[in-house]
Write a protein that holds these residues in place. Structure first.
Motif, mmCIF file in Angstrom:
data_model
loop_
_atom_site.group_PDB
_atom_site.id
_atom_site.type_symbol
_atom_site.label_atom_id
_atom_site.label_comp_id
_atom_site.label_asym_id
_atom_site.label_seq_id
_atom_site.Cartn_x
_atom_site.Cartn_y
_atom_site.Cartn_z
ATOM 1 N N GLY A 178 0.149 -0.165 11.679
ATOM 2 C CA GLY A 178 -0.169 0.435 10.386
ATOM 3 C C GLY A 178 -0.256 -0.631 9.309
ATOM 4 N N VAL A 179 -1.172 -1.574 9.487
ATOM 5 C CA VAL A 179 -1.301 -2.669 8.519
ATOM 6 C C VAL A 179 -1.845 -2.113 7.198
ATOM 7 C CG1 VAL A 179 -2.512 -4.838 8.068
ATOM 8 C CG2 VAL A 179 -1.739 -4.295 10.384
ATOM 9 N N PRO A 180 -1.218 -2.488 6.060
ATOM 10 C CA PRO A 180 -1.743 -1.992 4.772
ATOM 11 C C PRO A 180 -3.177 -2.446 4.550
ATOM 12 C CG PRO A 180 0.387 -3.059 4.482
ATOM 13 C CD PRO A 180 -0.046 -3.335 5.889
ATOM 14 N N ARG A 181 -3.920 -1.613 3.855
ATOM 15 C CA ARG A 181 -5.331 -1.911 3.626
ATOM 16 C C ARG A 181 -5.472 -3.069 2.637
ATOM 17 N NH1 ARG A 181 -8.011 3.503 3.424
ATOM 18 N NH2 ARG A 181 -9.643 2.302 2.441
ATOM 19 N N PRO A 182 -6.345 -4.024 2.948
ATOM 20 C CA PRO A 182 -6.562 -5.129 2.010
ATOM 21 C C PRO A 182 -7.137 -4.677 0.669
ATOM 22 C CG PRO A 182 -7.432 -5.667 4.184
ATOM 23 C CD PRO A 182 -7.065 -4.217 4.208
ATOM 24 N N ASP A 183 -7.780 -3.504 0.642
ATOM 25 C CA ASP A 183 -8.373 -3.040 -0.614
ATOM 26 C C ASP A 183 -7.389 -2.216 -1.438
ATOM 27 O OD1 ASP A 183 -8.469 -1.189 1.496
ATOM 28 O OD2 ASP A 183 -10.094 -0.042 0.601
ATOM 29 N N PHE A 219 2.512 3.730 -2.889
ATOM 30 C CA PHE A 219 1.186 4.270 -2.577
ATOM 31 C C PHE A 219 0.550 3.480 -1.438
ATOM 32 C CE2 PHE A 219 -0.936 7.513 -5.335
ATOM 33 C CZ PHE A 219 0.191 7.959 -5.985
ATOM 34 N N ILE A 220 0.709 2.171 -1.476
ATOM 35 C CA ILE A 220 0.115 1.351 -0.414
ATOM 36 C C ILE A 220 0.838 1.605 0.908
ATOM 37 C CG2 ILE A 220 -0.277 -1.013 0.371
ATOM 38 C CD1 ILE A 220 -0.570 -1.817 -2.578
ATOM 39 N N GLU A 221 2.155 1.581 0.844
ATOM 40 C CA GLU A 221 2.906 1.664 2.094
ATOM 41 C C GLU A 221 2.787 3.035 2.760
ATOM 42 O OE1 GLU A 221 6.663 0.206 0.733
ATOM 43 O OE2 GLU A 221 5.925 -1.865 0.742
ATOM 44 N N GLU A 222 2.628 4.072 1.966
ATOM 45 C CA GLU A 222 2.504 5.407 2.563
ATOM 46 C C GLU A 222 1.053 5.753 2.916
ATOM 47 O OE1 GLU A 222 4.761 7.475 3.602
ATOM 48 O OE2 GLU A 222 6.516 6.405 2.843
ATOM 49 N N GLY A 223 0.134 4.825 2.697
ATOM 50 C CA GLY A 223 -1.268 5.118 3.025
ATOM 51 C C GLY A 223 -1.854 6.194 2.123
ATOM 52 N N ALA A 224 -1.440 6.193 0.858
ATOM 53 C CA ALA A 224 -1.876 7.240 -0.068
ATOM 54 C C ALA A 224 -3.220 6.917 -0.717
ATOM 55 C CB ALA A 224 -0.813 7.456 -1.142
ATOM 56 N N ILE A 225 -3.863 5.868 -0.248
ATOM 57 C CA ILE A 225 -5.114 5.446 -0.869
ATOM 58 C C ILE A 225 -6.223 5.449 0.158
ATOM 59 C CG2 ILE A 225 -6.300 3.530 -2.000
ATOM 60 C CD1 ILE A 225 -3.118 2.627 -2.200
ATOM 61 N N GLN A 226 -7.342 6.067 -0.216
ATOM 62 C CA GLN A 226 -8.537 5.871 0.597
ATOM 63 C C GLN A 226 -9.622 5.283 -0.304
ATOM 64 O OE1 GLN A 226 -9.568 8.810 3.586
ATOM 65 N NE2 GLN A 226 -7.436 9.293 3.969
ATOM 66 N N CYS A 227 -10.458 6.129 -0.890
ATOM 67 C CA CYS A 227 -11.532 5.525 -1.696
ATOM 68 C C CYS A 227 -10.998 4.911 -2.978
ATOM 69 C CB CYS A 227 -12.633 6.538 -1.981
ATOM 70 S SG CYS A 227 -12.311 7.635 -3.378
ATOM 71 N N GLY A 228 -9.871 5.406 -3.466
ATOM 72 C CA GLY A 228 -9.233 4.787 -4.615
ATOM 73 C C GLY A 228 -9.699 5.289 -5.965
ATOM 74 N N PHE A 229 -10.635 6.215 -5.989
ATOM 75 C CA PHE A 229 -11.168 6.658 -7.277
ATOM 76 C C PHE A 229 -10.183 7.573 -8.005
ATOM 77 C CE2 PHE A 229 -14.129 8.692 -10.260
ATOM 78 C CZ PHE A 229 -14.868 7.594 -10.670
ATOM 79 N N CYS A 230 -9.445 8.375 -7.244
ATOM 80 C CA CYS A 230 -8.464 9.262 -7.873
ATOM 81 C C CYS A 230 -7.146 8.545 -8.118
ATOM 82 C CB CYS A 230 -8.215 10.512 -7.022
ATOM 83 S SG CYS A 230 -7.186 10.233 -5.556
ATOM 84 N N THR A 231 -6.987 7.361 -7.498
ATOM 85 C CA THR A 231 -5.680 6.705 -7.471
ATOM 86 C C THR A 231 -5.100 6.390 -8.859
ATOM 87 O OG1 THR A 231 -6.311 5.793 -5.335
ATOM 88 C CG2 THR A 231 -4.381 4.835 -6.388
ATOM 89 N N PRO A 232 -5.866 5.791 -9.780
ATOM 90 C CA PRO A 232 -5.264 5.502 -11.088
ATOM 91 C C PRO A 232 -4.722 6.764 -11.771
ATOM 92 C CG PRO A 232 -7.297 4.279 -10.841
ATOM 93 C CD PRO A 232 -7.236 5.248 -9.684
ATOM 94 N N GLY A 233 -5.442 7.855 -11.671
ATOM 95 C CA GLY A 233 -4.977 9.108 -12.270
ATOM 96 C C GLY A 233 -3.741 9.634 -11.566
ATOM 97 N N MET A 234 -3.744 9.533 -10.251
ATOM 98 C CA MET A 234 -2.577 9.966 -9.472
ATOM 99 C C MET A 234 -1.347 9.150 -9.887
ATOM 100 S SD MET A 234 -2.968 12.324 -7.053
ATOM 101 C CE MET A 234 -4.308 13.195 -6.219
ATOM 102 N N ILE A 235 -1.540 7.838 -10.001
ATOM 103 C CA ILE A 235 -0.419 6.963 -10.350
ATOM 104 C C ILE A 235 0.138 7.341 -11.728
ATOM 105 C CG2 ILE A 235 0.170 4.559 -10.972
ATOM 106 C CD1 ILE A 235 -0.454 4.179 -8.192
#
Lengths: 752, 291, 159
Positions: free
Chosen positions: A7-12, C93-109
């Motif tokens: 489960g490597v963290p995403r670089p982005d 957020f990073i460690e739990e994999g809570a990010i995909q496209c990242g567009f909603c992320t700033p608002g979520m944070i």
């Protein structure tokens, strides 16, 4: 192998949590203009007059563009080139671009838009595909795009698949069930709307920055509309805020429009859609009507299927032929069926052109094939999971189109694992007990199994390829470029892992550069769940070449192989000092595929992914409300390279599937979509999502894939919506036959 | 940008209505802005001037006492109302309704005054304020007056207020400690959404006094005509529900829109009346089932 | 068009500007201050991608006028961590994999930040309530709840 599967963290990720990822609307260029599109307000009509004189006199307007200004071909290049960039004589859908303007700022552009005057002669329109096929219906399709015009002027494509003897198959059946299934529009609702910036460059070139899935499609489209050689068009992908297929073909249109303005203005032009514009004027999932007949023996063995399906393609072809093709090859499901007759049609109507959406023509037929499996089980008094297990494809079996499966067929494992993880029998008992104890709430459990042909397959075999560029920098860090994009799915993580694992370097020593058409050869589109597989293979190829050079160099330096990762900086330095070539290109192409359009048979895909989902819902019988209580999702996508991003794909797919099956709806009247934005188009919120779905992977390895990986992205949605629909049917004890299964539809089903 | 308009932050109530009067109907009061700014952007409203009343300190206050009831200043955001202990205890149906308006972010801006003055048939706070006999305190160049919420709604998106009138507060009369209120809402998704149907009721088991109001089912939120007799706490609910439904049908005219058909609204009506009665008479909690 | 002088604090820094009445706070942040973290997803307060803290409370910046920000304190995702670092919340957020496209992320944070400031030990239901106004089309939300839960715990443990 340390990084693969972890489960490597995403670089982005760091950029995204810091708000520093640069999406297209976050970018600006000196002197950049802002574009607006003047669009057709009617579904069908003749353009009598386009008067932009008042627009042009607005003090902040820099220029306008009409079809006369198009330097190249006035088309949005996708497959058939039937869609004009700007309609010049006839408009065929509400929202079709007619003219363009660019102004110094956004507000002036909006203001100026209202000054445009276009006169139309309204013509009769048709929005229902079955009506469009009737003789005398208003003609939508451009003749060259209507391959089925001998049959009906609005028939874009008709595809058939015939195997065995369907008549005999039904004669051998002990039970036969028939059903008709309908699905509606689904809007992608990516959180970032469509957008592109076109920047004229020196030497007669142009660069497009955009939110997109398919940089090479956009390159081709812009070159065509501007009449430029491909080499003069560079496309750079910006951070892309979700796509789901919605940024497969549409960005070719968005970028073409921005490019036309930039070319005339000789300045950078930004075109970013607002939400309402995006929802009204961009592609959606094809509404469908699927008629399905299935026969089975007493023991559940399928003997024959007959499927007739019609997709509403909208006004222009865009990707509909490919969408139809996938529907054709998915309609039998992940099952052994000896006798098959499938007939699919995509039909032109005066509505917005529909296109790619996660699943790409398969979810519509999946709703049907999974409903049919349950109907058979019910008639036979057989467990619903069991009937799927008995018919599931195994290695050595033939698919409905006659493809012999050589390896990597995990569907049976997904069914069996889903049975265990969902505690299927216990759950059925618990649900029955709940239902007996409650006056108006009913629980139900549904299951669905799916197959998905990975990649583009034999419909466009020339697209299943990918390139990679890999450079060892003089300090031992590594630059990597690929031609498929990150749009949230986690490709950056997967490809970085593949490269770093093979080179033995830390993730932070590798830079995956933004996708740019000038860095790698045409790598095909980032669609069809092919990114990790195809680009992964290209990266592995590049790594293999670079490693060979590194080994040579390290031998010369007397560095033992096991010390290479730790001493890569030394080796890299020696490349520099000794004038060695530190850069390589990787290339990958898919295994050969073949398909016969006459019979519909062949080996259309090189490999398939599979999944089985079990969903549990609760339905309020008095109001028809639905609640997704739980979901178990088991997937075979071969080797999973990153557990975290893969699970995230599945969890997101479940909720998007819930939207498709239950909450998302666009009413349409006389060719007008009754939708404004997120106020009228409701996607599931966190309160609608199941609290804690179970996600697991069984890994039936695909030997040519990178570490045995296949594809995943689309499959979760494909399996989820049908499991949810089947759970609803189970809960209410009635057939359900049309999406979305809104409370109103549930009440109608209850009343039937 | 949201088009073109001017903006003035009024410092006093008088300053506010004077501006409205001067603009002659081309100004709008900016409260939370969560409806107004959306409407301006969509071209549904085009005021020349926005008068922001949030600078007037006295409009910011929310006071509650069991003896005098609640006085909610026009600028008080919905979250303050949702979180107020007195409102939650004495008018739980209102707190519940306020909580279902928009999202948390929206409720940090949106106000009850705005929710009412926007006069949407679906306004969530309208049904509970109708049954609670709430009163708007209104100021204009002609002086101050009180407008019962019951006479506020004229038509969809239209109130009985004049263009130069400013709502300064919403007053909710005190109710006996025994009074119960409840609010139920049906929407398309479980998260924030506009109502397909919303209902509120008020019941006092000590007096048998029962009132219900319905939203999203006519051009305005409507009060159901009274039964005309006290309702004992052990009244059989099915029969009572039938009688109330018959009364409700006289005042509702459900329409089909993008959220639901008229038929569906009509079908929900008896279900919601029954559940509301269960909540009021038997104090059963239907909220989880509704959301 | 009248310009209104405004003075406000953004991420701890005092800012002065003249803005037209019709400029939204979101436009002011993105186009005047180049703080492009907050995103426009819908422009109608439905998606939450533009969520920022106004005097500590989450609001949708697309429905606040810049001029209404006069005299107030605004915080955006850019103020969440110092320099190039990451806050506990961002790391979660990073460690739990809570990010995909990242567009909603700033608002979520920012919704999550607002929650953690008023409630250092939120229940899952309170987390859901805090981000129910933030749409995400990628993740299915589960990982986002896990991230906020984790950040809450880690921030408590640090105290």
């Amino acid at each position: 192998m340390t990084l693969i599967g972890a489960g490597v963290p995403r670089p982005d990720a760091a950029d995204k949590v810091r708000g520093e990822a640069r999406f297209v609307d976050d970018l600006a260029f000196p002197g950049m203009l802002h574009a607006r599109v003047i669009r057709s307000p009617i579904p069908h009509g003749r353009i009598l007059r386009v008067d932009l004189s008042r627009v042009a006199t607005h003090p902040r307007v820099h220029c306008t563009v009409t079809p006369d200004d198009v330097p190249g071909e006035n088309v949005v290049h996708v497959i058939y080139d039937d869609q004009p960039a700007l309609a010049s004589d006839v408009v065929r859908y509400v929202g079709e671009p007619v003219a363009l303007l660019a102004a110094e700022d956004r507000e002036s552009a909006r203001e100026a838009e209202t000054l445009a005057r276009v006169d139309y002669e309204a013509l009769p329109a048709v929005s229902d595909p079955l009506e469009a096929l009737r003789p005398g219906a208003p003609v939508v399709a451009v003749p060259a795009a209507a391959e089925g015009r001998d049959e009906s002027p609005n028939l874009f494509n008709r595809m058939r698949l015939v195997k065995g003897d369907v008549k005999r198959g039904f004669a051998e059946a002990d039970v036969i069930v028939e059903g008709e299934y309908r699905t509606g529009y689904q809007e992608h609702a990516y959180l970032e709307t469509q957008g592109a910036i076109a920047v004229p460059e020196e030497q007669g070139a142009i660069t497009i920055y955009g939110s997109l899935q398919c940089p090479f499609y956009v390159q081709g489209a812009v070159a065509k509309v501007l009449g430029l050689p491909l080499a003069k068009v560079r496309v750079v992908q910006t951070a892309t805020g979700g796509a789901f297929g919605g940024k497969e073909d549409v960005p070719s249109q968005v970028a073409s429009l921005a490019a036309l303005l930039a070319w005339k203005a000789r300045r950078a032009v930004k075109l970013v859609y607002d939400r309402e514009e995006d929802v009204l004027t961009t592609s959606k999932r094809h509404p469908s009507v699927v008629r399905y007949k299935s026969g089975a023996k007493k023991d559940g063995t399928l003997t024959a299927i007959e499927v007739d399906f019609v997709y509403n393609a909208g006004a222009y072809q865009t990707l509909s032929s490919a969408v139809l093709w996938r529907g054709l090859l998915t309609a039998a499901g992940p099952y052994r069926v000896p006798n098959v007759g499938i007939d699919g049609r995509s039909v032109a109507t005066h509505t917005v052109p529909n296109g790619a959406f996660r699943g790409f023509g398969s979810p519509q037929v999946i709703f049907a094939h999974e409903s049919q499996m349950d109907s058979l089980a019910e008639r036979l008094g057989m467990d619903r999971l069991e009937i799927r297990r008995r018919n599931a494809l195994r290695v050595g079996d033939e698919t409905a189109c006659g493809q012999k499966l050589k390896e990597s067929v995990g569907v049976l494992e997904t069914i069996e694992r889903a049975r265990e993880l969902s505690r299927w029998e216990d759950r059925l008992r618990a649900v029955a007990a709940f239902n007996a104890s409650h006056p108006h709430r009913r629980r139900g459990v549904g299951v669905s199994s799916v197959l998905y042909g990975v990649g583009l397959g034999a419909k466009s075999p020339f697209l299943d390829k990918a390139g990679a560029y890999l450079k060892l920098e003089a300090d031992g860090s590594v630059t990597l470029a690929v031609g498929t994009v990150e749009m949230g799915q986690g490709l950056t993580a997967a490809l970085s892992q593949i490269a770093c694992d093979a080179l033995g370097i830390r993730i932070d020593r590798l830079q995956l550069t933004p996708v740019d058409t000038t860095r790698v050869p045409d790598s095909g589109p980032t669609v069809a769940s092919r990114g990790t597989l195809m680009s992964g293979l290209a990266v592995l190829d590049a790594v293999k070449k670079l490693r060979a050079r590194i080994l040579d160099a390290s031998n010369g330096l007397g560095i033992p192989e096991e010390e290479i990762p730790a001493r890569l900086n030394e080796i890299a330095r020696s490349f520099f000092l000794r004038n060695l070539d530190p850069a390589v290109e990787g290339w990958a192409h898919a295994e050969p595929v073949d398909w016969d359009p006459e019979t519909g048979l062949g080996n259309p895909y090189f490999v398939y992914s599979y999944a089985t989902h079990v969903a549990e819902v609760e339905v309020d019988l008095t109001t028809g409300e639905i609640s997704l209580e739980d979901c178990v999702a088991v997937h075979d996508s071969g080797k999973i390279l990153n557990q975290g991003t893969a699970s995230g794909q599945v969890e997101g797919g479940i909720v998007q599937g819930l939207g498709f099956a239950v909450t998302e709806e666009i009413a349409e009247k006389d060719g007008r979509l009754k939708v404004k934005g997120f106020t009228t188009y409701r996607i599931p919120t966190i309160r609608d999502a199941p609290p804690s779905p179970t996600v697991e992977f069984v890994e039936a390895l695909y030997s040519p894939g990178p570490f045995g990986a296949k594809g995943l992205g689309e499959v979760p949605l494909m399996a989820a919506h049908a499991a949810i629909a089947r759970a609803i049917a189970h809960a209410i004890g009635k057939a359900v036959s049309a999406y979305p299964l809104s409370p109103e539809r549930v009440r109608q089903a209850l009343a039937s | 940008m949201l088009g073109e308009f001017e903006y003035v932050r009024a410092k006093t109530i008088k300053g506010g209505y004077s501006l409205l009067a001067k603009a002659g109907g081309e100004a709008a009061v900016l409260a939370g802005g969560t409806d107004l700014l959306v409407n301006i952007r969509a071209g549904k409203a085009s005021p020349r001037l926005l008068v922001d009343m949030k600078g007037v300190k006295s409009l910011d206050r929310l006071t509650f006492s069991p003896k005098t009831g609640a006085l909610i200043g026009a600028s008080v955001p919905l979250n303050t109302i949702v979180e107020n202990r007195g409102i939650r205890t004495r008018y739980p149906g209102l707190a519940e309704a306020a909580w279902t308006v928009g999202s948390y972010q929206i409720r940090n801006r949106a106000t009850i005054a705005g929710n009412l003055c926007n006069a949407s048939p679906a306004a969530d706070t309208a049904p509970p304020l109708l049954v609670l006999d709430a009163i708007l305190e209104v100021a204009s160049p002609r002086g101050e007056r009180e407008v019962p919420v019951r006479s506020l709604f004229v038509d969809s998106k239209k109130t009985s207020l004049s263009f130069d009138e400013v709502v300064t507060a919403i007053r909710i009369p005190p109710v006996p400690a025994t009074t119960r209120t409840a609010f139920l809402k049906r929407q398309r998704v479980k998260g924030h959404d506009l109502a397909i149907l919303n209902v509120a009721g008020r019941y006092d088991p000590a007096t048998g006094d029962l009132q219900i109001a319905i939203g999203s089912c006519a051009k305005t939120p409507v009060l159901v005509p009274p039964l005309g007799e006290p309702v004992p706490p052990d009244a059989p609910i099915p029969e009572l529900a039938r009688r109330l439904e018959a009364l409700a049908i006289q005042v509702v005219h459900p329409i089909s829109d993008l959220r639901a058909t008229a038929e569906y609204r009509r079908a929900l009506l008896p279900v919601f009346i029954r559940r509301l009665l269960e909540a009021l008479l038997q104090q059963s909690d239907h909220r989880e089932a509704i959301r | 068009m009248t310009l209104h002088p405004i003075r406000l604090t953004v991420n701890g820094k005092s800012e002065e500007a003249s803005v037209p009445a019709a400029m939204t706070l979101l436009e002011f942040l993105r186009e005047r201050l180049y703080l492009t973290g907050a995103k426009e997803g819908c422009g109608a307060g439905e998606c939450g991608a533009c969520t920022v803290l106004l005097d500590g409370l989450p609001v949708t910046a697309c429905l606040v006028l810049a001029v209404e920000g006069d005299g107030r304190e605004v915080r955006t995702v850019e103020g969440e961590a110092k320099a190039t670092g990451l806050s506990v919340l961002q790391r979660a957020f990073i460690e739990e994999g809570a990010i995909q496209c990242g567009f909603c992320t700033p608002g979520m944070i920012m919704s999550a930040r607002g929650l953690l400031e008023r409630n250092s030990n939120p229940t899952d239901a309170e987390i859901v309530e805090a981000i129910a106004g933030n749409l995400c089309r990628c993740t299915g939300y589960e990982a986002i709840v896990a991230a906020i839960r984790r950040a809450a715990k880690e921030e408590r443990d640090r105290r």
